[in-house]
Each structure stands twice: as C-alpha cells, then as structure tokens.
Design a protein around this motif. Structure first.
Motif, PDB file in Angstrom:
ATOM      1  N   SER A  71       0.827  -1.212   0.000  1.00 55.89           N
ATOM      2  CA  SER A  71       0.000   0.000   0.000  1.00 55.89           C
ATOM      3  C   SER A  71       0.857   1.255   0.000  1.00 55.89           C
ATOM      4  CB  SER A  71      -0.915   0.022   1.227  1.00 55.89           C
ATOM      5  OG  SER A  71      -1.543   1.291   1.343  1.00 55.89           O
ATOM      6  N   ASP A  95     -10.124   0.484   1.853  1.00 53.48           N
ATOM      7  CA  ASP A  95     -10.310  -0.026   0.493  1.00 53.48           C
ATOM      8  C   ASP A  95      -9.036  -0.634  -0.084  1.00 53.48           C
ATOM      9  OD1 ASP A  95      -8.922   2.320   0.066  1.00 53.48           O
ATOM     10  OD2 ASP A  95     -10.352   3.172  -1.347  1.00 53.48           O
ATOM     11  N   GLN A  96      -7.938  -0.576   0.684  1.00 57.80           N
ATOM     12  CA  GLN A  96      -6.717  -1.272   0.297  1.00 57.80           C
ATOM     13  C   GLN A  96      -6.495  -2.532   1.136  1.00 57.80           C
ATOM     14  OE1 GLN A  96      -3.398   1.531   0.079  1.00 57.80           O
ATOM     15  NE2 GLN A  96      -4.765   3.119  -0.707  1.00 57.80           N
ATOM     16  N   GLU A  97      -7.456  -2.821   2.019  1.00 58.88           N
ATOM     17  CA  GLU A  97      -7.391  -4.026   2.831  1.00 58.88           C
ATOM     18  C   GLU A  97      -7.946  -5.219   2.050  1.00 58.88           C
ATOM     19  OE1 GLU A  97      -6.569  -5.888   5.038  1.00 58.88           O
ATOM     20  OE2 GLU A  97      -5.613  -4.744   6.614  1.00 58.88           O
ATOM     21  N   GLU A  99     -10.438  -8.564   1.246  1.00 54.93           N
ATOM     22  CA  GLU A  99     -11.899  -8.703   1.155  1.00 54.93           C
ATOM     23  C   GLU A  99     -12.516  -9.023   2.512  1.00 54.93           C
ATOM     24  OE1 GLU A  99     -15.258 -11.481  -1.116  1.00 54.93           O
ATOM     25  OE2 GLU A  99     -13.120 -11.741  -1.528  1.00 54.93           O
ATOM     26  N   GLN A 102     -13.099  -5.821   4.327  1.00 58.45           N
ATOM     27  CA  GLN A 102     -14.047  -4.908   3.689  1.00 58.45           C
ATOM     28  C   GLN A 102     -15.485  -5.429   3.686  1.00 58.45           C
ATOM     29  OE1 GLN A 102     -12.922  -2.953   0.002  1.00 58.45           O
ATOM     30  NE2 GLN A 102     -10.840  -3.758   0.185  1.00 58.45           N
ATOM     31  N   ILE A 106     -19.157  -3.285   3.443  1.00 58.89           N
ATOM     32  CA  ILE A 106     -19.917  -3.224   2.190  1.00 58.89           C
ATOM     33  C   ILE A 106     -21.328  -3.754   2.402  1.00 58.89           C
ATOM     34  CG2 ILE A 106     -20.049  -4.126  -0.164  1.00 58.89           C
ATOM     35  CD1 ILE A 106     -16.961  -4.131  -0.167  1.00 58.89           C
ATOM     36  N   ASN A 111     -19.037   2.743   2.934  1.00 55.88           N
ATOM     37  CA  ASN A 111     -18.099   2.867   1.823  1.00 55.88           C
ATOM     38  C   ASN A 111     -16.681   2.693   2.342  1.00 55.88           C
ATOM     39  OD1 ASN A 111     -16.547   3.527  -0.371  1.00 55.88           O
ATOM     40  ND2 ASN A 111     -17.383   5.588  -0.642  1.00 55.88           N
ATOM     41  N   PRO A 112     -16.002   1.588   2.020  1.00 55.09           N
ATOM     42  CA  PRO A 112     -14.642   1.377   2.529  1.00 55.09           C
ATOM     43  C   PRO A 112     -13.662   2.481   2.154  1.00 55.09           C
ATOM     44  CG  PRO A 112     -15.522  -0.668   1.639  1.00 55.09           C
ATOM     45  CD  PRO A 112     -16.483   0.423   1.258  1.00 55.09           C
ATOM     46  N   ALA A 113     -13.927   3.184   1.059  1.00 52.05           N
ATOM     47  CA  ALA A 113     -13.033   4.256   0.630  1.00 52.05           C
ATOM     48  C   ALA A 113     -13.060   5.448   1.585  1.00 52.05           C
ATOM     49  CB  ALA A 113     -13.401   4.716  -0.780  1.00 52.05           C
ATOM     50  N   ARG A 114     -14.056   5.493   2.488  1.00 54.50           N
ATOM     51  CA  ARG A 114     -14.186   6.598   3.434  1.00 54.50           C
ATOM     52  C   ARG A 114     -13.731   6.200   4.842  1.00 54.50           C
ATOM     53  NH1 ARG A 114     -14.477  11.249   1.152  1.00 54.50           N
ATOM     54  NH2 ARG A 114     -15.513  12.091   3.007  1.00 54.50           N
TER      55      ARG A 114
END
Length: 216
Positions: A71, A95-97, A99, A102, A106, A111-114
């Motif tokens: 990462s 969002d870099q972890e 599945e 995450q 989800i 939102n994993p990106a947040r």
C-alpha cells in the motif's frame, strides 16, 4: 534496527525506562519496508498472550503484512527504546485491505473508501501504561485526517468467552480505553479470521468485531 535519521515525530515524555531514550517515529508507504520484520516479531510475541493466544509463524506474517507492504498509504507508528523497536501501530485505507476486512462494511452499507483501518497496536508489556498506546491512536488519527478523504477510523478485535480456560484472573479488557478514545463498538460489523491458538495443532476460526470513531 538503527533509529532512523530524519524522524517525523519524537516524544517529549520521560518514560520509566532507566537510561533509555524513547522516540515515536512515523513512517508511511514505501518507508515502512525496513520495519516489516520488527512488526512480525512483535506480533508473534505480543499476540501470544490472551485474548489472541496467537501461535505465530513467519509464513503467516509474511502473507498478512503484504497488505501494508503493497500500500502506498500504509502507516507505521514505531516506538523506539534507544535503537530497539519495542512497539508498532499500523494503519491502511480500508479499500486497500483484504476482502475479509471490507466485506462487513460493504454489506452494512458503508463505503470502505471513506474508512481508515487500524491494523494493530503491539507494545512490549514493560512499556505499557506510559502513554505510548494513546500516542499510537493520536498519530494514526492525525494521519487519516491529513489524507483528507476519510469519515471514520476503525479497528477490529477478537471476541473470547468470559469463561475461556486461558483467560488470566487479572485480565482487563481494553473496552474502557477504547471508549475513552472515542471508539464505539459495532457488534453488527463482524468477520472471522483463522489462526492457531497456543497449544493447538490446527487453525480455527475466531470471531472478530469492529470498533469505529467518526473523524472530525
């Protein structure tokens, strides 16, 4: 491991380690590479105790830590006693972890990106109770805010029954410490991870649940 030149942060607290020089050092992205082995060593040593009871292996550590190594925005907060790494705290954008991390978010509409994910805080026992654990949280939260796109920080913790046969009589859960740092248990956000407990021959799945804090 030598104490790195150009450290970003250093403590101004005098720790109860006679003759020791304590420093907190922050490393990000590709800079974490030289400290992967330190984290693996500390995870194996610290997580052997209850409640994780982790019978660690370097093979597992290499697989697990590949998330951080790959990462560009991973974070290591390192505690040095002189030249020795005695604690590490980690983080990475959710969002870099993998599945498995995450998926609960989800499915729960997050939102994993947040979300910025805190991987672990491992600190040798003799250095606890001196403010380093608080500093680990402060540095990771500051980093997540600096990146500028996260609404929450979170971490997950193993769940063990209160009558577990290996639970020490003097064991004190960290729930109160986490609550004081502003983290709220989210028992509906759950996952499982498998590892081999101390004294076991085979891996078994362990229930894990998440704690979250809103970044402001």
């Amino acid at each position: 491991m030598a104490n790195p030149v150009g450290k970003l942060y250093s403590t101004d607290k005098s720790f109860e380690s006679p003759g020791a020089t304590m420093n907190i050092v922050v490393r990000q992205g590709p800079e974490i590479g030289p400290y992967i082995d330190d984290l693996a060593r500390l995870r194996i040593e610290v997580f052997r105790a209850f409640p994780y009871l982790y019978e660690g292996s370097l093979d597992y550590e290499q697989t697990y830590l590949s998330t951080y190594a790959s990462s560009p925005e991973s974070l290591f907060v390192l505690a040095f006693d002189g030249n020795d790494v005695v604690g590490v705290s980690t983080g990475v954008p959710m969002d870099q972890e993998t599945e498995a991390f995450q998926k609960p978010f989800i499915e729960g509409g997050w939102n994993p990106a947040r979300i910025f994910y805190f991987g672990e805080s491992v600190l040798l026992p003799r250095y606890r109770g001196q403010g380093i654990g608080v500093r680990f949280f402060e540095e990771r939260e500051a980093y997540a805010r600096q990146l500028g796109r996260f609404d929450h920080c979170c971490f997950c913790a193993v769940e063990r029954p209160v009558d577990h046969p290996l639970r020490p009589a003097d064991y004190v859960p960290l729930d109160i410490f986490w609550n004081r740092r502003g983290y709220i248990h989210q028992p509906q956000l759950r996952t499982e991870f498998s590892w081999r407990d101390v004294g076991e021959q085979e891996e078994s799945a362990k229930p894990m649940s998440f704690w979250m804090k809103e970044l402001r």
